[in-house]
Motif scaffolding. Sequence first.
Motif, PDB file in Angstrom:
ATOM      1  N   GLY A 110      -8.131  16.500  -2.144  1.00  0.00           N
ATOM      2  CA  GLY A 110      -8.963  15.302  -2.225  1.00  0.00           C
ATOM      3  C   GLY A 110     -10.316  15.476  -1.585  1.00  0.00           C
ATOM      4  N   GLU A 111     -10.357  15.370  -0.272  1.00  0.00           N
ATOM      5  CA  GLU A 111     -11.606  15.489   0.475  1.00  0.00           C
ATOM      6  C   GLU A 111     -11.321  16.151   1.812  1.00  0.00           C
ATOM      7  N   HIS A 112     -12.245  17.005   2.241  1.00  0.00           N
ATOM      8  CA  HIS A 112     -12.018  17.794   3.453  1.00  0.00           C
ATOM      9  C   HIS A 112     -13.326  17.916   4.213  1.00  0.00           C
ATOM     10  N   ARG A 113     -13.295  17.678   5.524  1.00  0.00           N
ATOM     11  CA  ARG A 113     -14.477  17.815   6.376  1.00  0.00           C
ATOM     12  C   ARG A 113     -14.261  18.979   7.337  1.00  0.00           C
ATOM     13  N   PRO A 114     -14.647  20.175   6.946  1.00  0.00           N
ATOM     14  CA  PRO A 114     -14.383  21.354   7.782  1.00  0.00           C
ATOM     15  C   PRO A 114     -15.231  21.414   9.039  1.00  0.00           C
ATOM     16  N   LEU A 115     -16.463  20.865   8.989  1.00  0.00           N
ATOM     17  CA  LEU A 115     -17.375  20.858  10.120  1.00  0.00           C
ATOM     18  C   LEU A 115     -18.198  19.577  10.056  1.00  0.00           C
ATOM     19  N   PRO A 116     -18.701  19.091  11.187  1.00  0.00           N
ATOM     20  CA  PRO A 116     -19.533  17.887  11.150  1.00  0.00           C
ATOM     21  C   PRO A 116     -20.725  18.052  10.207  1.00  0.00           C
ATOM     22  N   GLY A 117     -20.923  17.058   9.349  1.00  0.00           N
ATOM     23  CA  GLY A 117     -22.030  17.096   8.399  1.00  0.00           C
ATOM     24  C   GLY A 117     -21.728  17.807   7.107  1.00  0.00           C
ATOM     25  N   LEU A 118     -20.539  18.395   6.989  1.00  0.00           N
ATOM     26  CA  LEU A 118     -20.140  19.103   5.769  1.00  0.00           C
ATOM     27  C   LEU A 118     -18.868  18.488   5.210  1.00  0.00           C
ATOM     28  N   THR A 119     -18.868  18.212   3.906  1.00  0.00           N
ATOM     29  CA  THR A 119     -17.699  17.652   3.238  1.00  0.00           C
ATOM     30  C   THR A 119     -17.448  18.439   1.954  1.00  0.00           C
ATOM     31  N   VAL A 120     -16.203  18.844   1.757  1.00  0.00           N
ATOM     32  CA  VAL A 120     -15.801  19.496   0.515  1.00  0.00           C
ATOM     33  C   VAL A 120     -14.992  18.477  -0.295  1.00  0.00           C
ATOM     34  N   VAL A 121     -15.391  18.276  -1.542  1.00  0.00           N
ATOM     35  CA  VAL A 121     -14.776  17.254  -2.388  1.00  0.00           C
ATOM     36  C   VAL A 121     -14.151  17.904  -3.608  1.00  0.00           C
ATOM     37  N   GLN A 122     -12.877  17.627  -3.835  1.00  0.00           N
ATOM     38  CA  GLN A 122     -12.164  18.136  -5.007  1.00  0.00           C
ATOM     39  C   GLN A 122     -12.555  17.312  -6.224  1.00  0.00           C
TER      40      GLN A 122
END
Length: 281
Positions: free
Chosen positions: A166-178
């Motif tokens: 779904g959605e993943h925030r690996p580091l502050p300010g970065l978001t990976v969206v499926q």
Amino acid sequence: MSPHTLPGPIADFWVCRTCGADFDPSPTAPAACPLCEDERQWVPPAGHRLATRTALAEEGMRTVLRPVQDSVTGLGVEPGLGVGHRGVLVRTEAGNLLWDPPGFLDEAAVAEVERLGGVSVVASSHPHMYGAAVEWADLFGASLDLPEADVSWLQRSSDRVRTWSGEHRPLPGLTVVQTGGHFPGSAVLHLADGRGTLFTGDTIMVTPGGDRITFMFSAPNRLPMPERLVRRVVAAVEPLEFDTIHGGWWDPSIRTGAKEVVRCGAERYIAYLRGDLPEYD
């Protein structure tokens, strides 16, 4: 060991010349590349072509690093390998994320990435761009964050894999969206930097003029993406604020107005899928 202390030399893993996928080190080459045998890729008429990382280096292959924008450095390979893409190292105060690494790396690239702060997280837009993700993660003690839907496509074994959906925030300010589309786990990386930047691999493809986008289920096999998947991709990125899109290659990029370009480009693509071309009636 500190986050930027390298644990050892680069492994001599196998690389598929056709798609850039990496395979575990072994005395003999893998018999086949599963990614190339998939409908979205292709196998050369003469059969699968694999080489070790060392052999590619001896042939003159090298990693090149160039600025992409503030706090973003591109990593490519010359001469081209696999689908010819370049990755990016996105630098943040909390750590660096390596996105879509190519399938080859060398000592000079590792040293430069170490100088830039190393790698905390490795992630990719889809399996054709997993590349040397395992090697980078091993060298810097980073996590390898892959979508649950596509993790089975990773051809090298690793205990650093961390799955998400779904959605993943690996580091502050970065978001990976499926987003889905090209693969079920296809994803984009969003950088919250003022007006916002989107890194899309080929989930959303920037066309040569740098002013439009398009979608493909398989670029090499010229297979279009169905309307329902196009709409899924667009819906997934709609909540994000972004003005810039960088695809998976050095050029082109959309430098301004990218969100509206995605909206308009999707509707134009769908119209062509439906055959809504009045000038041909």
